[in-house]
Design a protein around this motif. Structure first.
Motif, PDB file in Angstrom:
ATOM      1  N   ILE A  11       0.835  -1.203   0.000  1.00 11.20           N
ATOM      2  CA  ILE A  11       0.000   0.000   0.000  1.00 11.20           C
ATOM      3  C   ILE A  11       0.869   1.252   0.000  1.00 11.20           C
ATOM      4  O   ILE A  11       0.594   2.228  -0.718  1.00 11.20           O
ATOM      5  CB  ILE A  11      -0.953  -0.004   1.217  1.00 11.20           C
ATOM      6  CG1 ILE A  11      -1.954  -1.143   1.086  1.00 11.20           C
ATOM      7  CG2 ILE A  11      -1.668   1.325   1.369  1.00 11.20           C
ATOM      8  CD1 ILE A  11      -2.852  -1.045  -0.123  1.00 11.20           C
ATOM      9  N   THR A  15       0.887   3.887  -3.126  1.00  5.51           N
ATOM     10  CA  THR A  15       0.528   5.281  -2.846  1.00  5.51           C
ATOM     11  C   THR A  15       1.657   6.220  -3.241  1.00  5.51           C
ATOM     12  O   THR A  15       1.423   7.283  -3.829  1.00  5.51           O
ATOM     13  CB  THR A  15       0.198   5.455  -1.350  1.00  5.51           C
ATOM     14  OG1 THR A  15      -0.822   4.529  -1.000  1.00  5.51           O
ATOM     15  CG2 THR A  15      -0.260   6.860  -1.055  1.00  5.51           C
ATOM     16  N   LEU A  19       1.405   9.188  -6.030  1.00 12.21           N
ATOM     17  CA  LEU A  19       1.692  10.592  -5.725  1.00 12.21           C
ATOM     18  C   LEU A  19       2.793  11.159  -6.622  1.00 12.21           C
ATOM     19  O   LEU A  19       2.724  12.308  -7.045  1.00 12.21           O
ATOM     20  CB  LEU A  19       2.068  10.738  -4.249  1.00 12.21           C
ATOM     21  CG  LEU A  19       0.928  10.506  -3.267  1.00 12.21           C
ATOM     22  CD1 LEU A  19       1.445  10.562  -1.839  1.00 12.21           C
ATOM     23  CD2 LEU A  19      -0.184  11.517  -3.484  1.00 12.21           C
TER      24      LEU A  19
END
Length: 57
Positions: A11, A15, A19
């Protein structure tokens, strides 16, 4: 416990990648396409078509 750590790592990296991609897309406001090759017109090209195929006799 090991599965939870792997899940958290996945995760985190997903992420982070999202980003970074989002930052790159929003920072690039230059919508004009850029040429990566230099184009020129050669006037000395002949108008004869050549082929790599050989006649089978």
């Amino acid at each position: 416990m090991k599965k939870n750590a792997q899940f958290i790592a996945v995760i985190f990296f997903v992420t982070l990648a999202f980003l970074i991609m989002l930052n790159d897309v929003t920072k690039n406001r230059d919508t004009e396409p850029q040429n990566s090759v230099e184009l020129y017109k050669a006037d000395d090209q002949s108008e004869i078509a050549t082929s790599d195929l050989h006649d089978q006799e």
